[in-house]
Enzyme design. Structure first.
Site, PDB file in Angstrom:
ATOM      1  N   HIS A   1       5.300   4.824  -4.135  1.00  0.00           N
ATOM      2  CA  HIS A   1       4.571   4.397  -2.839  1.00  0.00           C
ATOM      3  C   HIS A   1       4.385   3.025  -2.801  1.00  0.00           C
ATOM      4  O   HIS A   1       4.193   2.510  -4.003  1.00  0.00           O
ATOM      5  CB  HIS A   1       2.956   5.079  -2.713  1.00  0.00           C
ATOM      6  CG  HIS A   1       2.530   4.708  -1.633  1.00  0.00           C
ATOM      7  ND1 HIS A   1       2.682   5.122  -0.269  1.00  0.00           N
ATOM      8  CD2 HIS A   1       1.356   3.647  -1.467  1.00  0.00           C
ATOM      9  CE1 HIS A   1       1.701   4.661   0.517  1.00  0.00           C
ATOM     10  NE2 HIS A   1       1.199   3.590  -0.337  1.00  0.00           N
TER      11      HIS A   1
ATOM     12  N   ASP B   1      -7.890  12.725   6.312  1.00  0.00           N
ATOM     13  CA  ASP B   1      -7.651  11.231   6.045  1.00  0.00           C
ATOM     14  C   ASP B   1      -7.145  10.646   7.555  1.00  0.00           C
ATOM     15  O   ASP B   1      -7.736   9.505   8.087  1.00  0.00           O
ATOM     16  CB  ASP B   1      -6.351  10.953   5.523  1.00  0.00           C
ATOM     17  CG  ASP B   1      -5.634   9.553   5.377  1.00  0.00           C
ATOM     18  OD1 ASP B   1      -6.605   8.789   5.097  1.00  0.00           O
ATOM     19  OD2 ASP B   1      -4.665   9.295   5.700  1.00  0.00           O
TER      20      ASP B   1
ATOM     21  N   ARG C   1     -12.380   4.575  10.631  1.00  0.00           N
ATOM     22  CA  ARG C   1     -12.464   3.335   9.857  1.00  0.00           C
ATOM     23  C   ARG C   1     -11.659   2.285  10.756  1.00  0.00           C
ATOM     24  O   ARG C   1     -12.389   1.009  10.751  1.00  0.00           O
ATOM     25  CB  ARG C   1     -11.464   3.369   8.582  1.00  0.00           C
ATOM     26  CG  ARG C   1     -12.323   4.305   7.501  1.00  0.00           C
ATOM     27  CD  ARG C   1     -11.279   4.532   6.408  1.00  0.00           C
ATOM     28  NE  ARG C   1     -10.654   3.252   5.777  1.00  0.00           N
ATOM     29  CZ  ARG C   1      -9.592   3.239   5.309  1.00  0.00           C
ATOM     30  NH1 ARG C   1      -8.719   4.519   5.180  1.00  0.00           N
ATOM     31  NH2 ARG C   1      -9.246   2.144   4.468  1.00  0.00           N
TER      32      ARG C   1
ATOM     33  N   SER D   1      -7.260   7.335   0.810  1.00  0.00           N
ATOM     34  CA  SER D   1      -6.399   7.574   2.026  1.00  0.00           C
ATOM     35  C   SER D   1      -5.045   7.759   1.311  1.00  0.00           C
ATOM     36  O   SER D   1      -4.294   8.660   1.740  1.00  0.00           O
ATOM     37  CB  SER D   1      -6.526   6.551   2.638  1.00  0.00           C
ATOM     38  OG  SER D   1      -5.536   6.452   3.768  1.00  0.00           O
TER      39      SER D   1
ATOM     40  N   LYS E   1      -2.756  11.690   0.445  1.00  0.00           N
ATOM     41  CA  LYS E   1      -1.546  12.025   1.048  1.00  0.00           C
ATOM     42  C   LYS E   1      -0.466  11.858   0.030  1.00  0.00           C
ATOM     43  O   LYS E   1       0.443  13.058   0.132  1.00  0.00           O
ATOM     44  CB  LYS E   1      -1.162  11.116   2.192  1.00  0.00           C
ATOM     45  CG  LYS E   1      -1.926  10.985   3.361  1.00  0.00           C
ATOM     46  CD  LYS E   1      -1.644   9.867   4.365  1.00  0.00           C
ATOM     47  CE  LYS E   1      -2.180   8.571   3.833  1.00  0.00           C
ATOM     48  NZ  LYS E   1      -2.388   7.421   4.728  1.00  0.00           N
TER      49      LYS E   1
HETATM   50  N1  URA Z   1      -2.484   2.805   3.728  1.00  0.00           N
HETATM   51  C1  URA Z   1      -3.302   4.041   3.691  1.00  0.00           C
HETATM   52  O1  URA Z   1      -2.460   5.210   3.861  1.00  0.00           O
HETATM   53  N2  URA Z   1      -4.387   4.235   4.040  1.00  0.00           N
HETATM   54  C2  URA Z   1      -5.181   2.978   3.879  1.00  0.00           C
HETATM   55  O2  URA Z   1      -6.427   3.267   4.109  1.00  0.00           O
HETATM   56  C3  URA Z   1      -4.424   1.819   3.964  1.00  0.00           C
HETATM   57  C4  URA Z   1      -3.011   1.653   3.772  1.00  0.00           C
END
Ligand code: URA
Length: 440
Positions: A83, A162, A169, A184, A188
């Site tokens: 990632h 999320d 947010r 977050s 995922k």
């Molecule tokens: N990328 C994400 O997936 N979530 C965040 O909160 C910030 C960057």
């Protein structure tokens, strides 16, 4: 049992929330017991008071289990993903997934779209004619098993909490909060059914985290919470002051990503791919760090197996595999504007943020999540920081649909460069490697 108001008040006053309270809050949001304004109040309390690793782990876990966790038990081997926190010109995933798969490590990859000045892997992949990024979970598992890697977009079933929390947010000024970012991202990624994760945390003008101390804190928190979740996690801090590689856009970046597999890409993007690949092979348990991992990656590129895996993955996902051997099949806008240097000297800077914003303005990216992108427009940097340049020599080429409409965007690319009389000090690509405490 504490009331929702008591949970919020505890965090507001700097106390610790229990894992049960955090789970109840997240579950309550998706099931309608917790109102948006209560979650927003809790998020703001977290913004100021933070979460410790235990609380962040509980939040990650609750968000992960708000949806489906993909079952990749039919795929043998240690499954490893990468990632990146996002940058300008970061097309590494498109080469890395088939490269690592060709070495024998299965790579299930769920990627994102570009938003703001950073590009997204899905938009770049969709520059390949026919390529499908929305696949049912069973096809995803089958392709990872048969080909070695598959790259899809997030489905509505993955970590739905999320999506709700991120939307809150976004409108309550609580995005820039490390524990919330960690939960977050990891909720995922862990939903992909992986065993290990390699993180590329970008630092600099073109990155989400502009300063090294914050990027390091984010990387440490991601590694720590991911490790607590039972995964092998390692992070690299990598430079994002200037764009990675020479290409910025969609089709143009996919061309460059495939160039990596043909040993024809710029040195920095190739090196970034190999460093991350090395970590993935080690995490996948098939190579020792250093020479052994490097040699396996080098051999998979040199003997063409990485390119063959890329072709098979593209074909399995409905795309035209001929793009791997003939990158000119990835169509780039034909109007070309050359930006020439006004002075001779050395390129001191090429501001990744400015180039990224110019690319969005050209149409390659989006400023709102619902916008479409133009796969053909883009920018090719002819010079990078440290390069010598003569007066009148090209610094960059901008590929546009209509010359007359592109003047402001071309100026932005021009202004991203600064040229000086002496070479700038070299910048390392990899600033640090972050591992969990008690790990190597
Ligand atoms: N990328 C994400 O997936 N979530 C965040 O909160 C910030 C960057």
């Amino acid at each position: 049992m504490r009331s929702l108001v008591e949970i919020i008040a505890a965090k507001r006053d700097g106390a610790t929330n229990s894992p049960q309270d955090i789970t109840r809050f997240v579950k309550g949001l998706t099931e309608g017991e917790v109102a948006d304004y209560q979650m927003a109040a809790w998020l703001m309390a977290v913004y100021f008071r933070g979460l410790d690793d235990n609380e962040t782990t509980a939040l990650t876990h609750a968000m992960l289990h708000s949806g489906r966790v993909l079952d990749l038990s039919s795929v043998p081997g240690i499954k490893v993903d990468k990632h990146s926190t996002g940058g300008v010109g970061d097309k590494v995933s498109i080469a890395l997934a088939p490269l690592v798969a060709a070495c024998g490590v299965p790579v299930p990859m769920v990627s994102g779209r570009g938003l703001g000045h950073t590009g997204g892997t899905l938009d770049k992949l969709e520059a390949i004619p026919g390529f499908r990024t929305e696949l049912p979970a069973r096809d995803f598992a089958r392709i990872v098993r048969d080909v070695g890697c598959c790259m899809i977009g997030q489905t509505a079933e993955i970590a739905p909490a999320d999506k709700r929390i991120y939307a809150l947010r976004d409108v309550t000024a609580t995005v820039e909060c490390i524990p919330l970012i960690v939960a977050s991202i990891l909720s995922k990624k862990l939903a992909e059914g992986i065993d290990a994760l390699v993180l590329d945390v970008k630092v600099g003008r073109g990155a989400f985290m502009k300063d090294e101390a914050r990027a390091r804190a984010l990387a440490q928190a991601l590694v720590s919470v991911g490790t607590r979740a039972g995964k092998k996690v390692v992070g690299l801090l990598t430079d994002m002051e200037s764009p990675l590689g020479a290409a910025v856009g969609n089709a143009i970046e996919t061309r460059e990503a495939l160039d990596i597999l043909a040993e024809a890409a710029p040195a920095d993007v190739t090196e970034c791919t190999l460093r991350l690949g090395e970590e993935m092979l080690v995490a996948g348990g098939i190579a020792a760090p250093g020479r052994e991992a490097r040699d396996k990656l080098g051999a998979a590129i040199a003997n063409g197996t990485a390119a063959r895996v890329a072709e098979k993955m593209i074909e399995a996902q409905g795309g035209d595999p001929r793009v791997v051997g003939d990158r000119s099949r990835l169509a780039i806008a034909t109007e070309e504007i050359v930006i020439e240097s006004k002075h001779g000297g050395f390129v001191a800077r090429c501001d990744a943020l400015a180039v990224g914003l110019a690319s969005v303005a050209l149409g390659a990216g989006r400023s709102r999540a619902d916008q479409a992108v133009d796969h053909g427009v883009g920018i090719r940097l002819e010079k990078k920081p440290g390069d010598a340049v003569a007066r009148g020599e090209p610094l960059a080429r901008v590929f546009v649909r209509h010359r007359s409409k592109a003047a402001a965007d071309v100026d932005r690319v021009r202004e991203a460069f600064s040229v000086q009389d002496t070479p700038p000090p070299p910048r390392p690509l990899v600033l640090d490697r972050i591992v969990a405490a008690n790990s190597t």
